[in-house]
Write an enzyme that holds these catalytic residues in place. Structure first.
Site, PDB file in Angstrom:
ATOM      1  N   ASP A  29      -0.845  40.666  53.244  1.00 49.55           N
ATOM      2  CA  ASP A  29      -1.989  41.120  54.062  1.00 49.55           C
ATOM      3  C   ASP A  29      -1.918  42.629  54.323  1.00 49.55           C
ATOM      4  O   ASP A  29      -0.928  43.121  54.849  1.00 49.55           O
ATOM      5  CB  ASP A  29      -1.906  40.343  55.394  1.00 49.55           C
ATOM      6  CG  ASP A  29      -3.032  40.662  56.363  1.00 49.55           C
ATOM      7  OD1 ASP A  29      -3.931  41.444  56.019  1.00 49.55           O
ATOM      8  OD2 ASP A  29      -3.005  40.090  57.483  1.00 49.55           O
ATOM      9  N   HIS A  40      -3.535  40.802  62.687  1.00 49.55           N
ATOM     10  CA  HIS A  40      -2.874  41.198  61.441  1.00 49.55           C
ATOM     11  C   HIS A  40      -1.621  42.035  61.697  1.00 49.55           C
ATOM     12  O   HIS A  40      -1.558  42.802  62.654  1.00 49.55           O
ATOM     13  CB  HIS A  40      -3.845  41.996  60.563  1.00 49.55           C
ATOM     14  CG  HIS A  40      -5.063  41.217  60.176  1.00 49.55           C
ATOM     15  ND1 HIS A  40      -5.099  40.428  59.058  1.00 49.55           N
ATOM     16  CD2 HIS A  40      -6.266  41.097  60.786  1.00 49.55           C
ATOM     17  CE1 HIS A  40      -6.300  39.857  58.976  1.00 49.55           C
ATOM     18  NE2 HIS A  40      -7.025  40.237  60.015  1.00 49.55           N
ATOM     19  N   SER A  89     -13.590  30.792  66.047  1.00 53.31           N
ATOM     20  CA  SER A  89     -12.367  30.221  65.477  1.00 53.31           C
ATOM     21  C   SER A  89     -11.119  30.705  66.214  1.00 53.31           C
ATOM     22  O   SER A  89     -10.020  30.271  65.899  1.00 53.31           O
ATOM     23  CB  SER A  89     -12.246  30.618  64.002  1.00 53.31           C
ATOM     24  OG  SER A  89     -12.217  32.026  63.890  1.00 53.31           O
ATOM     25  N   HIS A 100      -5.895  41.638  50.516  1.00 55.72           N
ATOM     26  CA  HIS A 100      -6.681  41.490  51.725  1.00 55.72           C
ATOM     27  C   HIS A 100      -6.812  42.786  52.511  1.00 55.72           C
ATOM     28  O   HIS A 100      -6.039  43.051  53.433  1.00 55.72           O
ATOM     29  CB  HIS A 100      -6.145  40.381  52.621  1.00 55.72           C
ATOM     30  CG  HIS A 100      -7.258  39.739  53.370  1.00 55.72           C
ATOM     31  ND1 HIS A 100      -7.691  40.222  54.575  1.00 55.72           N
ATOM     32  CD2 HIS A 100      -8.082  38.737  53.052  1.00 55.72           C
ATOM     33  CE1 HIS A 100      -8.718  39.516  54.963  1.00 55.72           C
ATOM     34  NE2 HIS A 100      -8.987  38.618  54.054  1.00 55.72           N
TER      35      HIS A 100
END
Ligand code: ZN
Length: 529
Positions: free
Chosen positions: A172, A344, A210, A366
């Site tokens: 990521d 992240h 979410s 990503h």
């Protein structure tokens, strides 16, 4: 969407959507380009989903439309979210539920799943073992040391794989430019508490539908401060129902009420949780800002935007904040209070991972190009040879042979637009270009009636304009450009209707380009007299 191939079989990891930018009017979502695998759908062993965010699962219904029985492998919550999405598309998927710590085979791919922490619960990294080597894909992750669910990113697992030898590490990149470590979700509790302590009337919280842990924080604060909670918005109601049923969201009994009950309750006893934190025009929050919602925002209401501000959404979000404050609300957001932490890993966490995974090859993934570059630089700083850190765009093919990753080709990777019920199809790029041109410069239709015997017009052409201001000067100039072009053409031969339409369009385009430096969408229609 990442596709792995081994021994003629395919494994897909994630299949998400992109959201359109302001330069892509009328587009609902943007899908990955399936054209390079369309002839090989039967070779797909499975789709592995790392977590339940739209940019990782949103494309699944569209891929399953092409082959319904592709097995979907994922964690309990991820599969529940994707199933709800597939129900809307009337697709019943073949699901394979897995948990962290499990291993299972999908054709020639030997998969192992590891827990990762992210801004949605139940995320998984996946290690893929084949005879070609061991690949570790992190999915989206961070290393929160105090996660609400006590489910830590499996660093011992990462280290163990590092000892075994990771040939390719895909990690990521979203926060690779951010120094240090991403702070813990727990850190925002005081700021949320402060809002609840001081809010004189209603509290309206907006977040991603979410982000179960963020909503959990709001629910906990509501319980501490004796307020009831109502969910508003289809995706919020649906997802929180799923999360509670599966045990990912803990809700004290009697805390949740229907929003209609708010009428009978005192304003300082209620909390409303809704979507729209990115300024989406149709979401509840934007409609409240425009006074188009049953909840009428007023003096003393507090609005809490407990979410990130995704780049590109700034204008829409500030429009909503301005609307809410104009009605008297106090708006608390990440710009004026510590009410959001990222999902992240920051640079420090990524470096940590490189040092324990010790990969031979790295593909930062990503993120936008600048994020990929920053992540690549981190990998190189930890000692990974520069040649073994590959920054690749969508569509690039990388081969992993004898422990060496190399760019070896490229497949089609266009943006596939979904607008309304239409998915991709020929000319969708052109349709979008037309739409932008219409928005910028409007449209002009030229109407002419042709005498086929003489090749001349029976009367002057007519112009019909939309989104474009015609004045007398324009009409005279445009008429003259058309007349000149018709005369020039007739000097050579008598023209027919279809030729004439081309001549009209071209001459008006050239004239407008010269005189106005802008070109509307021009359509010519010539009928026979
Ligand atoms: Zn994510």
């Amino acid at each position: 969407m990442t596709v792995f191939e081994h021994k003629g079989k395919l494994l897909i990891v994630d299949c998400g959507v992109l959201f359109p930018e302001e330069t892509q009017p009328g587009i609902n979502v943007i899908l990955p380009d399936f054209s390079s695998i369309r002839d090989r759908l039967q070779d797909i062993e499975a789709i592995v989903l790392t977590h339940g965010h739209e940019d990782h699962i949103g494309g699944v219904p569209y891929l399953l439309r092409e082959r319904k029985d592709i097995p979907i492998i994922g964690s309990k919550l991820t599969l529940a979210f994707v199933t709800a999405k597939l129900e809307e598309h009337r697709i019943t998927p073949r699901l394979i539920e897995v948990k962290e710590g499990q291993r299972r085979k999908a054709g020639p791919f030997d998969l192992e799943f590891l827990a990762v922490n992210h801004s949605i619960p139940d995320g998984l990294a996946v290690a893929i073992r084949t005879e070609a080597g061991l690949v570790l894909v992190t999915g989206d992750f961070k290393m929160d040391q105090f996660p609400l669910d006590n489910r830590l990113t499996d660093l011992p697992g990462f280290a163990r794989l590092g000892e075994e030898g990771v040939d390719l590490f895909m990690t990521d990149s979203t926060n690779a430019e951010v120094p240090g470590f991403t702070v813990t979700e727990e850190d925002i509790r005081p700021a949320i508490d402060a809002v609840f302590r001081t809010a004189p009337r209603r509290i309206i919280v907006s977040s991603f539908a979410s982000h179960v842990h963020r909503i959990q924080q709001v629910i906990d604060a509501a319980a501490r401060h004796n307020r009831k909670v109502a969910f508003v918005g289809r995706s919020m109601v649906r997802n929180m129902g799923i999360a509670e049923k599966l045990g990912f969201l803990q809700v004290p009994k009697g805390l949740i009420v229907d929003v209609k009950a708010f009428d009978r309750m005192k304003d300082d006893k209620v909390v409303l949780i809704c979507t729209g934190s990115q300024g989406e025009p149709m979401a509840a929050l934007a409609r409240m800002a425009n006074r188009e919602h049953v909840i009428k925002i007023g003096e003393g209401d507090t609005v809490l935007l407990a979410s990130s501000l995704i780049p590109g959404n700034e204008n829409s979000i500030y429009r909503v904040i301005n609307g809410l404050t104009r009605w008297g609300a106090n708006v608390v957001h990440k710009g004026n209070a510590k009410v959001h932490v990222s999902g992240h890993a920051s640079a420090g966490e990524l470096v940590y991972c490189y040092n324990i995974v010790k990969p031979k090859n790295v593909i930062p993934y990503h993120g936008e190009w600048r994020h990929l570059k920053a992540n690549a630089d981190l990998a190189i700083r930890t000692g990974i040879p520069e040649d073994q850190v590959l920054i690749v765009e969508d569509g690039v093919v990388v081969d992993l042979v004898d422990g060496l990753a190399k760019v070896t080709g490229r497949v089609a990777a266009e943006l596939v637009f979904v607008h309304g019920m239409t998915v991709g199809g020929g000319g969708s790029e052109e349709a979008l270009a037309d739409r932008v041109q219409l928005a910028n410069d409007g449209a002009v239709t030229i109407l002419g009636i042709l005498d086929t015997r003489t090749g001349l017009l029976t009367e002057p052409v007519e112009f019909i304009a939309r989104g474009f201001v015609q004045d007398n000067e324009w009409i005279q100039g445009a008429t003259k450009s058309i007349d000149d072009a018709l005369r020039a053409a007739n000097k050579v031969k008598i023209v027919n209707g279809a030729e004439l339409e081309d001549i009209f369009t071209q001459s008006l385009t050239r004239w407008m380009q010269r005189k106005y430096r802008r070109i509307p969408v021009i359509t010519s229609v010539v009928v026979d007299a």
